[in-house]
Scaffold this motif. Structure first.
Motif, mmCIF file in Angstrom:
data_model
loop_
_atom_site.group_PDB
_atom_site.id
_atom_site.type_symbol
_atom_site.label_atom_id
_atom_site.label_comp_id
_atom_site.label_asym_id
_atom_site.label_seq_id
_atom_site.Cartn_x
_atom_site.Cartn_y
_atom_site.Cartn_z
ATOM 1 N N GLU A 73 20.130 -7.542 -0.424
ATOM 2 C CA GLU A 73 20.974 -6.349 -0.480
ATOM 3 C C GLU A 73 20.131 -5.088 -0.668
ATOM 4 O OE1 GLU A 73 25.351 -7.030 -2.276
ATOM 5 O OE2 GLU A 73 23.719 -7.457 -3.668
ATOM 6 N N GLN A 74 19.197 -5.160 -1.577
ATOM 7 C CA GLN A 74 18.333 -4.003 -1.820
ATOM 8 C C GLN A 74 17.513 -3.667 -0.587
ATOM 9 O OE1 GLN A 74 16.069 -5.126 -5.262
ATOM 10 N NE2 GLN A 74 17.719 -4.635 -6.705
ATOM 11 N N ASP A 75 16.950 -4.689 0.046
ATOM 12 C CA ASP A 75 16.177 -4.465 1.266
ATOM 13 C C ASP A 75 17.048 -3.854 2.356
ATOM 14 O OD1 ASP A 75 14.004 -5.561 -0.018
ATOM 15 O OD2 ASP A 75 14.142 -7.513 1.002
ATOM 16 N N LEU B 106 16.566 -0.208 4.104
ATOM 17 C CA LEU B 106 16.395 -0.194 5.554
ATOM 18 C C LEU B 106 17.464 0.659 6.237
ATOM 19 C CD1 LEU B 106 14.576 -1.300 7.773
ATOM 20 C CD2 LEU B 106 16.035 -3.311 7.878
ATOM 21 N N THR B 107 18.719 0.514 5.821
ATOM 22 C CA THR B 107 19.783 1.298 6.454
ATOM 23 C C THR B 107 19.636 2.790 6.144
ATOM 24 O OG1 THR B 107 21.275 0.815 4.606
ATOM 25 C CG2 THR B 107 21.477 -0.556 6.597
ATOM 26 N N ALA B 108 19.185 3.116 4.953
ATOM 27 C CA ALA B 108 18.955 4.523 4.621
ATOM 28 C C ALA B 108 17.855 5.102 5.510
ATOM 29 C CB ALA B 108 18.585 4.668 3.156
ATOM 30 N N GLU B 109 16.816 4.324 5.711
ATOM 31 C CA GLU B 109 15.719 4.771 6.568
ATOM 32 C C GLU B 109 16.176 4.923 8.022
ATOM 33 O OE1 GLU B 109 11.423 2.935 7.649
ATOM 34 O OE2 GLU B 109 11.991 2.861 5.536
ATOM 35 N N GLU C 185 15.583 -5.780 12.398
ATOM 36 C CA GLU C 185 15.271 -6.255 11.041
ATOM 37 C C GLU C 185 16.530 -6.313 10.193
ATOM 38 O OE1 GLU C 185 12.081 -4.323 8.875
ATOM 39 O OE2 GLU C 185 11.038 -3.926 10.772
ATOM 40 N N ALA C 186 17.379 -5.294 10.320
ATOM 41 C CA ALA C 186 18.613 -5.255 9.541
ATOM 42 C C ALA C 186 19.540 -6.405 9.947
ATOM 43 C CB ALA C 186 19.311 -3.913 9.733
ATOM 44 N N LYS D 116 28.429 -5.649 7.311
ATOM 45 C CA LYS D 116 28.578 -5.773 8.765
ATOM 46 C C LYS D 116 29.213 -4.519 9.354
ATOM 47 C CE LYS D 116 28.783 -10.784 9.010
ATOM 48 N NZ LYS D 116 29.610 -11.963 9.317
ATOM 49 N N GLN D 117 30.194 -3.960 8.643
ATOM 50 C CA GLN D 117 30.806 -2.712 9.110
ATOM 51 C C GLN D 117 29.779 -1.587 9.116
ATOM 52 O OE1 GLN D 117 34.093 -2.185 6.418
ATOM 53 N NE2 GLN D 117 35.495 -3.405 7.674
ATOM 54 N N GLU D 118 28.978 -1.532 8.076
ATOM 55 C CA GLU D 118 27.927 -0.517 8.003
ATOM 56 C C GLU D 118 26.940 -0.683 9.154
ATOM 57 O OE1 GLU D 118 24.526 1.111 4.881
ATOM 58 O OE2 GLU D 118 25.984 -0.374 4.213
ATOM 59 N N MET D 119 26.603 -1.930 9.467
ATOM 60 C CA MET D 119 25.689 -2.206 10.571
ATOM 61 C C MET D 119 26.299 -1.755 11.898
ATOM 62 S SD MET D 119 22.729 -3.394 11.066
ATOM 63 C CE MET D 119 21.804 -3.718 12.525
ATOM 64 N N GLY D 120 27.576 -2.028 12.081
ATOM 65 C CA GLY D 120 28.269 -1.587 13.297
ATOM 66 C C GLY D 120 28.268 -0.076 13.420
#
Length: 142
Positions: free
Chosen positions: A9-11, A15-18, A47-48, A78-82
């Motif tokens: 989760e932390q990773d 990663l998503t912030a970056e 990677e995400a 998953k929603q955030e990834m989408g």
């Protein structure tokens, strides 16, 4: 097991912030810098996705009584990834529009220039039509 999940989760959060920060920079870049940034974002998105897969595997190994909380977290990830993928797609479309405009020499006044050319050509066509009609009248009279 939950400690592995929390580590993932932390990773994922880092990663998503970056990725989000980089997606915001894409429209401002030009040329090779922009291409390189797009390639880097694609790698980070991959990677995400892999992190999400690892997190899913961890959730499957968690006992059923506490799995519900982690499953809901997975849905939100998953929603955030989408959303990230959609934002990236939009930034790439903006990127391709800029390149298209650059290649076609499209600037902000192009529609005004095209309109002026169209009006000039219409006037020229009308003058030619009048000349043809006058020539036809002369031919009929003779």
């Amino acid at each position: 097991m939950s400690s592995d999940f929390e580590s993932y989760e932390q990773d994922f959060a880092v990663l998503t912030a970056e990725i989000t920060g980089r997606i915001g920079k894409v429209p401002k870049l030009v040329g090779d810098d922009k291409k390189q940034m797009v390639a880097n974002i694609e790698k980070q998105l991959e990677e995400a996705r892999e992190l999400l897969e690892q997190m899913e595997l961890e959730v499957r190994e968690i006992p059923p009584q506490s799995r519900g909380m982690y499953s809901s977290r997975m849905r939100s990830y998953k929603q955030e990834m989408g959303k990230l993928e959609a934002d990236f797609k939009r930034s790439r479309i903006a990127y391709s529009d800029e390149v298209r405009n650059e290649l076609l020499g499209d600037d902000g006044n192009s529609s005004e220039n095209q309109r002026a050319h169209l009006l000039d050509n219409t006037e020229r066509l009308e003058r030619s039509s009048r000349r043809l009609e006058a020539g036809y009248q002369i031919a009929v009279e003779t």
